[in-house]
Structure formats: C-alpha cells, structure tokens
Enzyme design. Structure first.
Site, PDB file in Angstrom:
ATOM      1  N   VAL A  57       0.756  -0.967  -0.093  1.00 58.37           N
ATOM      2  CA  VAL A  57      -0.069  -0.011  -0.017  1.00 58.37           C
ATOM      3  C   VAL A  57       0.943   1.327   0.174  1.00 58.37           C
ATOM      4  O   VAL A  57       0.515   2.443  -0.118  1.00 58.37           O
ATOM      5  CB  VAL A  57      -1.082   0.069   1.240  1.00 58.37           C
ATOM      6  N   TYR A 149       1.990   4.265  16.590  1.00 62.53           N
ATOM      7  CA  TYR A 149       0.623   3.679  15.969  1.00 62.53           C
ATOM      8  C   TYR A 149      -0.380   4.691  16.396  1.00 62.53           C
ATOM      9  O   TYR A 149      -1.310   4.796  15.602  1.00 62.53           O
ATOM     10  CB  TYR A 149       0.843   2.245  16.869  1.00 62.53           C
TER      11      TYR A 149
END
Length: 255
Positions: A57, A149
């Site tokens: 991606v 994250y």
C-alpha cells in the site's frame, strides 16, 4: 441485495481476509491486495473468483496497477476497505528510532492516503460508494509505549471525518471501524513487543487489555465483518463520517 464490488487492502490475512470471506459469502465480488505474495497466492488458490494481487500500500505504482485492474475488470467499485496497517515499534518515544517511527506512519497513514485517493476518484465519477477505513481504539485514547501507532490511527480519524465532508455532496460515504484487541497472530506479536519494551510478562499484558474493556473480552474478525457488512448495506445509507468502535467498550489503554 444488489451484488457489490468490494476492494480490500491487506486482504490476504487477519482482519482483511475475514472481511473478504464474509463479503464473498454475501455474494459480493471481491478484490484483495497484500504485500505478502505467498499469502496472496494462497488466497487466490482458495478463492479463484477473487481478484488477488501482490501490492504494497505504500508503493504508488503497485497500488495504481491494482486499482487499474479492478477498474478495467469491474468498471468501478462500490466498497473500498482501506484496511492495511502495522503495529509499529513499542517503547518510550525517547528510545524509538526514527526509521521505525516513519515506517509505521508510512503504512498506516500514507498507505491509506494512496488507497483513499484512488477510491475517491472512482467514486466521485460514479456518484456513489463507501470508503471504510480500519483505525483502532488507539485512535481514540492515549497509548503509552505505542506513540507512532497511536499518532497514525488518530490521523485516520481526521482523514475519515474530512473525506466524509469532501465526498458526501456527491453521494459517497466514508466511515471507520475502530477495533479493540483482535484475537489472532497480529495481537500476539503486539503483546510480545510490548512485553519486551515494558519488561512485563505477556500474560500480565493480556489480562490488562481484558480488564480495560467493559465486556472483559477481545473481539474477533467476524465481529468486525458484521459491522463492515452493515455499513455497506442500505440500512446504513445515512451513516457517514463516523468512527464505530467494535471493542466491547474500551475504558483505557493505560497499563
């Protein structure tokens, strides 16, 4: 219900594969990509009816080729699940390496940008569609020892809200699912990384995650697929710009 054309990134394992199988069971056409070529080959063998392609991606050319194939074969797309993500490093921010930080942001946020940009172009022309991002309860709370994250997943919340505003006037909906702790190999890797960073035993961390959830349980891929199928149905035709937690109600991510 009309058969839908569904594209899923990171669709060869974990949450993405769970979504792919459930959409297929409903009778939808499914296209998946994944950076893991071996996993893609396994999915293609098990589901020859899928469009399945190896694509990272974060690689603009590979993602363009994947979308080109889908557009050529299907003529458009109805649902795009921007699902690819990585857990990234665990540790205090002063101890993190920049390359590890950047790699986490690149997959979770930049990869989602590339997916959503192409989906938006296709759906704007159609005047319809659903873009469904996979964020996390880490995008709703502070998350000690997991700053890259958390930053990326909070970024996806802002992206969801903004794209819903940009695309809503042309009939395109944008939502995000925020999973809690999901049973499976990925969460086991997260626990191992957090254990190494904190010095706490894996089992202690596992119990901490359970105690931080009102229902005292983790979720599974079917729980997330149930929400995805609902959001892609006519029953959810007026739901857009929402972050829908499927997590048993997270109370805290703080150890």
């Amino acid at each position: 219900m009309t058969t839908q054309r569904v594209l899923i990134t990171a669709g060869a394992s974990g949450i993405g594969l769970g979504l792919a199988r459930r959409f297929a069971e409903r009778g939808d056409r499914v296209a998946i990509c994944d950076a893991d070529g071996d996993a893609v080959a396994r999915v293609q063998s098990e589901h020859p009816e899928f469009i399945a392609r190896q694509a990272d991606v974060t690689n603009e050319a590979q993602m363009a080729a994947f979308f080109d194939r889908v557009e050529t074969e299907w003529g458009g797309v109805d649902v795009v699940c921007a699902n690819a993500g990585t857990g990234g490093p665990a540790g205090r921010i002063e101890d993190l390496e920049y390359d590890a930080w950047a790699a986490c942001i690149n997959v979770n946020l930049n990869g989602t940008f590339l997916t959503c940009r192409r989906a938006a172009r296709m759906m704007r022309r159609q005047g319809s569609g659903l873009i469904l991002l996979t964020t996390s309860t880490a995008g709703l709370f502070g998350y000690p020892l997991r700053s890259p994250y958390a930053a990326a997943k909070w970024g996806l919340v802002g992206l969801t809200k903004t794209l819903a505003m940009e695309l809503g006037p042309v009939g395109v909906r944008v939502n995000a699912i925020a999973p809690g702790a999901v049973e499976g190999d990925r969460m086991e890797r997260v626990l191992a990384n957090e254990s190494a960073a904190s010095g706490r035993p894996v089992e202690d961390l596992r119990q901490q995650y359970v105690k931080g959830v009102s229902l005292r349980t983790w979720v599974n891929t079917d729980d997330l697929a149930d929400m995805a199928l609902f959001l892609s149905s006519s029953a959810a035709s007026k739901i857009s710009g929402q972050i829908l937690a499927v997590d048993g109600h997270t109370e805290t991510l703080v150890p």
